[in-house]
Design an enzyme around this catalytic site. Structure first.
Site, PDB file in Angstrom:
ATOM      1  N   THR A  42      31.118  18.312  44.831  1.00  0.00           N
ATOM      2  CA  THR A  42      31.766  19.469  44.207  1.00  0.00           C
ATOM      3  C   THR A  42      31.415  19.578  42.731  1.00  0.00           C
ATOM      4  OG1 THR A  42      33.600  19.355  45.767  1.00  0.00           O
ATOM      5  CG2 THR A  42      34.005  20.527  43.710  1.00  0.00           C
ATOM      6  N   GLY A 174      47.066  31.868  41.031  1.00  0.00           N
ATOM      7  CA  GLY A 174      47.099  30.471  40.612  1.00  0.00           C
ATOM      8  C   GLY A 174      46.580  30.324  39.194  1.00  0.00           C
ATOM      9  N   ILE A 178      41.451  26.030  37.587  1.00  0.00           N
ATOM     10  CA  ILE A 178      40.450  26.968  38.117  1.00  0.00           C
ATOM     11  C   ILE A 178      40.831  28.406  37.798  1.00  0.00           C
ATOM     12  CG2 ILE A 178      39.404  27.870  40.255  1.00  0.00           C
ATOM     13  CD1 ILE A 178      39.395  25.028  41.345  1.00  0.00           C
ATOM     14  N   HIS A 438      35.505  16.208   6.545  1.00  0.00           N
ATOM     15  CA  HIS A 438      35.844  17.577   6.159  1.00  0.00           C
ATOM     16  C   HIS A 438      34.574  18.382   5.930  1.00  0.00           C
ATOM     17  CE1 HIS A 438      38.000  20.870   4.249  1.00  0.00           C
ATOM     18  NE2 HIS A 438      37.085  20.844   3.276  1.00  0.00           N
TER      19      HIS A 438
HETATM   20  P1  NAD Z   1      45.932  23.506  40.532  1.00  0.00           P
HETATM   21  O1  NAD Z   1      46.800  22.757  41.458  1.00  0.00           O
HETATM   22  O2  NAD Z   1      45.582  22.933  39.204  1.00  0.00           O
HETATM   23  O3  NAD Z   1      46.547  24.944  40.252  1.00  0.00           O
HETATM   24  C1  NAD Z   1      46.927  25.800  41.294  1.00  0.00           C
HETATM   25  C2  NAD Z   1      48.024  26.697  40.787  1.00  0.00           C
HETATM   26  O4  NAD Z   1      48.300  27.665  41.763  1.00  0.00           O
HETATM   27  C3  NAD Z   1      49.317  25.954  40.494  1.00  0.00           C
HETATM   28  O5  NAD Z   1      49.721  26.214  39.174  1.00  0.00           O
HETATM   29  C4  NAD Z   1      50.269  26.524  41.530  1.00  0.00           C
HETATM   30  O6  NAD Z   1      51.603  26.607  41.070  1.00  0.00           O
HETATM   31  C5  NAD Z   1      49.678  27.895  41.778  1.00  0.00           C
HETATM   32  N1  NAD Z   1      50.046  28.482  43.073  1.00  0.00           N
HETATM   33  C6  NAD Z   1      50.118  27.856  44.269  1.00  0.00           C
HETATM   34  N2  NAD Z   1      50.482  28.742  45.227  1.00  0.00           N
HETATM   35  C7  NAD Z   1      50.640  29.939  44.613  1.00  0.00           C
HETATM   36  C8  NAD Z   1      51.006  31.243  45.044  1.00  0.00           C
HETATM   37  N3  NAD Z   1      51.280  31.493  46.330  1.00  0.00           N
HETATM   38  N4  NAD Z   1      51.083  32.238  44.134  1.00  0.00           N
HETATM   39  C9  NAD Z   1      50.795  31.996  42.842  1.00  0.00           C
HETATM   40  N5  NAD Z   1      50.449  30.799  42.385  1.00  0.00           N
HETATM   41  C10 NAD Z   1      50.359  29.763  43.246  1.00  0.00           C
HETATM   42  O7  NAD Z   1      44.619  23.846  41.389  1.00  0.00           O
HETATM   43  P2  NAD Z   1      43.252  24.556  41.006  1.00  0.00           P
HETATM   44  O8  NAD Z   1      43.331  25.272  39.698  1.00  0.00           O
HETATM   45  O9  NAD Z   1      42.876  25.315  42.224  1.00  0.00           O
HETATM   46  O10 NAD Z   1      42.293  23.336  40.827  1.00  0.00           O
HETATM   47  C11 NAD Z   1      42.131  22.383  41.889  1.00  0.00           C
HETATM   48  C12 NAD Z   1      41.927  20.996  41.314  1.00  0.00           C
HETATM   49  O11 NAD Z   1      40.684  20.922  40.652  1.00  0.00           O
HETATM   50  C13 NAD Z   1      43.005  20.628  40.322  1.00  0.00           C
HETATM   51  O12 NAD Z   1      43.404  19.310  40.511  1.00  0.00           O
HETATM   52  C14 NAD Z   1      42.313  20.804  39.011  1.00  0.00           C
HETATM   53  O13 NAD Z   1      42.825  19.974  37.999  1.00  0.00           O
HETATM   54  C15 NAD Z   1      40.868  20.460  39.338  1.00  0.00           C
HETATM   55  N6  NAD Z   1      39.989  21.171  38.408  1.00  0.00           N
HETATM   56  C16 NAD Z   1      39.884  20.705  37.149  1.00  0.00           C
HETATM   57  C17 NAD Z   1      39.132  21.378  36.226  1.00  0.00           C
HETATM   58  C18 NAD Z   1      39.009  20.836  34.850  1.00  0.00           C
HETATM   59  O14 NAD Z   1      39.361  19.696  34.646  1.00  0.00           O
HETATM   60  N7  NAD Z   1      38.573  21.617  33.878  1.00  0.00           N
HETATM   61  C19 NAD Z   1      38.496  22.568  36.571  1.00  0.00           C
HETATM   62  C20 NAD Z   1      38.643  23.024  37.862  1.00  0.00           C
HETATM   63  C21 NAD Z   1      39.407  22.322  38.785  1.00  0.00           C
END
Ligand code: NAD
Length: 460
Positions: A42, A174, A178, A438
Site C-alpha cells: 500500500t 471521513g 485520508i 534563526h
Molecule cells: P481514519 O480511521 O483515520 O479516519 C476515518 C474517519 O472516517 C474517522 O474520523 C471516522 O470517524 C470517519 N467515519 C467513519 N464512518 C463515517 C461515516 N459513516 N460518516 C462520516 N464519517 C465517518 O481512516 P482513513 O483516513 O481512511 O485512513 C486509514 C488509515 O490509514 C488510518 O489509520 C490512517 O492513519 C492511515 N493513513 C495515514 C496517513 C498519514 O499518516 N499521513 C495517510 C493516509 C492514511
C-alpha cells in the site's frame, strides 16, 4: 518436495519487506510472498508515496496561485495526466530500488497468493514453503460504508489515484488522514470540496486545538466541513452523485457532486489466509498479537496494518517488521511504545503530533501545563506565508513533556524534534536551553518551550 526456509513473510509492503530485509541481514533464508506483480504494498503503490507526490503537485499549484504575494507573476493549470506521470515516476523509481535491494539480500520473492498451513508452512498456488517462522504482513484495504459499492462516482483512495479526471466537485466521507489529505489535494486543484465527518470534530484523533486550527484553515481555503454529521444516503444520478447527511445541528443536507470519495478507515486483508485452520485468532478482523507481535499460533507473527496494534502507519509497520525479525533472530527486543510514534497528515496546512493529547494526559491522571504558540509570531512563517500553531503538553511544575502537537508549514518534518523530546522524557527547561537556528520554522518549537519555561520571547 517442499522448499525449506527459515522464515516465510507473507506480503511485501513496508512491514513485510522491511522484516525480510532485516532477516536477511541476520543470516536467515527468507521467502517473501506477494500476490501483486510489484513489491511495495500500500505505502509504495497506492498510499503514502503516490499520495504525497500528488500533494507535492498541489503545493506547487498553491504556490503558483499565490505567487504574486512573493512578487512573482505566475499562473498555471493542473495537468492531471502529467501529475499522474510524475507520481508514477516516483513510485517506479522506489519500487525498482526496493526490488534490487531484495534481490541483493538474496531474498526469494514468490509471486502468488499464500495461505497458512500447520507446521507452520505456507502454500502458494499449490507450492509448499516450509518455514520455522511465518510472518503475516498482508496489510489493509479501504473500507466502504455498508450498502455502498465502488463505481465511477463512488471511489476510495485507491481509485482516486487512477481516476480519469480531477473532478469539479467532491464529497469526502471521513475526516481522518485520508479524507483530510484528499480534501486538501482536490481543493488545491480547484474542486469544490465538502468534507463530512461522523465524530464531533475533523481530525478527531488529534488534540482538540489541532482540530480547531485545521477546521479554521480549511474554512479559509473554502472547504465546506461538517463534523458530527451522519451520512444517510449516497445516490448516483446521471453525471454525478448526491450525498445526504444530517449535520451536527440535526439539519438534513444534500450535496451534489461529481464524485464521492469514501475515507472511513481501512480493514485488514485476511481473506483466504486460512487463519482459523492454523489456529490464528482475530480481534474484530485484525490478527490478534501479544506485545511481542506473536499470534495465537506458535511461530506465526503478525505486523503492519493486518495486526491488531494501535496505529495503521507505514513507519509503525516498518518498526514492527524490524522488531519481529530481530526477535526471530534471537534478540530480546522490548515491546513497542506506540504513544511515542509520530503521526503526520500532509494536508495543507500539515498536522503532526507525538505523545499524548491534552485530553488523554488528563484522562491518564496527569496534572498538565499547556503552551500554545501561534506561528504568526515566527519570522520564517511570515516569509513562507503560512500560520499555524505549536502546542506543548507537559507535566505540571517542570515535569516531562507528554505531547507535542503542531499545525502549519512543514510540521510533518518538524515533529521529529518533538519525537526526541517526548521519547527522551525531556523537561521544558532542558529544551528551552537549546538554541534553534534563526530564521527557521523550528523556532516555533524553541519559542514554545521558552514560553513554557517561563521566559517567552515573541509571545506573551
Ligand atoms: P481514519 O480511521 O483515520 O479516519 C476515518 C474517519 O472516517 C474517522 O474520523 C471516522 O470517524 C470517519 N467515519 C467513519 N464512518 C463515517 C461515516 N459513516 N460518516 C462520516 N464519517 C465517518 O481512516 P482513513 O483516513 O481512511 O485512513 C486509514 C488509515 O490509514 C488510518 O489509520 C490512517 O492513519 C492511515 N493513513 C495515514 C496517513 C498519514 O499518516 N499521513 C495517510 C493516509 C492514511
Amino acid at each position: 518436495m517442499a522448499d525449506a526456509y527459515d522464515v516465510v513473510v507473507i506480503g511485501a509492503g513496508t512491514g513485510g519487506y522491511s522484516c525480510a530485509l532485516r532477516l536477511a541481514l541476520l543470516g536467515k533464508r527468507v521467502a517473501l510472498v506477494e500476490r501483486d506483480q510489484r513489491l511495495g504494498g500500500t505505502c509504495l503503490l497506492r498510499g503514502c508515496i503516490p499520495t504525497k507526490a500528488l500533494l507535492q503537485s498541489a503545493a506547487v499549484m498553491d504556490t503558483v496561485n499565490r505567487s504574486i504575494e512573493w512578487g512573482i507573476s505566475a499562473s498555471g493549470q493542473p495537468d492531471w495526466s502529467k501529475i499522474q506521470t510524475f507520481q508514477a515516476k516516483v513510485v517506479d523509481k522506489l519500487v525498482s530500488g526496493l526490488t534490487g535491494l531484495v534481490k541483493a539480500r538474496k531474498i526469494d520473492v514468490v509471486n502468488g497468493t499464500a495461505s497458512l498451513k500447520s507446521g507452520p508452512s505456507v502454500e502458494v498456488d499449490g507450492r509448499t514453503l516450509q518455514a520455522t517462522d511465518v510472518v503475516l504482513a498482508t496489510g489493509s484495504t479501504p473500507r466502504l460504508l455498508p450498502g455502498l459499492q465502488r463505481s465511477d462516482r463512488v471511489i476510495t483512495s485507491d481509485e482516486a489515484l487512477t481516476y480519469g479526471t480531477i473532478p469539479g466537485s467532491v464529497v469526502i466521507i471521513g475526516a481522518g488522514a485520508i479524507g483530510l489529505e484528499f480534501a486538501s489535494f482536490y481543493r488545491s486543484m480547484g474542486a469544490e470540496v465538502t468534507l463530512v465527518e461522523a465524530l464531533p470534530r475533523i481530525a478527531p484523533l488529534e488534540d482538540e486545538d489541532a482540530s480547531k486550527e485545521i477546521a479554521r484553515a480549511f474554512r479559509k481555503r473554502g472547504i465546506s466541513t461538517y463534523a458530527g454529521a451522519s451520512v444517510e444516503d449516497v445516490t448516483e444520478r446521471d453525471g454525478g452523485v448526491d450525498v445526504t447527511f444530517t449535520t451536527g445541528d440535526s439539519k438534513k443536507e444534500t450535496t451534489k457532486a461529481d464524485v464521492c470519495l469514501v475515507a472511513v478507515g481501512r480493514g485488514p486483508i485476511t481473506e483466504g489466509l486460512g487463519l482459523e485452520e492454523a489456529g490464528v485468532e482475530v480481534d474484530r478482523g485484525f490478527v490478534k498479537v501479544d506485545d511481542q507481535l506473536q499470534t495465537t499460533a506458535s511461530h506465526v507473527w503478525a505486523i503492519g496494518d493486518v495486526a491488531a496494534t494501535p496505529l495503521q502507519l507505514a513507519h509503525v509497520s516498518f518498526t514492527e517488521g524490524y522488531a519481529v525479525a530481530e526477535r526471530i533472530g534471537g534478540e530480546s527486543i522490548p515491546a513497542i511504545e506506540y504513544t511515542g510514534i509520530p503521526r503526520v497528515t500532509y494536508c495543507s496546512p500539515e498536522i503532526a503530533s507525538v505523545g499524548l493529547t491534552e485530553a488523554q494526559a488528563v484522562d491518564r491522571g496527569h496534572e498538565v501545563e499547556v503552551e500554545r504558540l501561534n506561528l504568526q509570531g515566527i519570522g520564517k512563517a511570515n516569509i513562507v506565508g503560512e500560520g499555524g500553531m505549536v502546542k506543548i503538553v507537559a507535566e505540571k511544575a517542570g515535569g516531562p513533556v507528554l505531547g507535542v502537537h503542531m499545525v502549519g508549514p512543514h510540521v510533518t518534518d518538524l515533529i521529529s524534534e518533538g519525537m526526541l523530546i517526548v521519547n527522551w522524557e525531556a523537561v521544558p527547561a532542558e529544551v528551552a536551553a537549546l538554541i534553534h537556528p534563526h530564521p527557521t520554522l523550528s523556532e516555533g518549537v524553541g519559542e514554545a518551550f521558552l514560553a513554557l519555561a517561563g521566559k517567552p520571547l515573541h509571545g506573551t
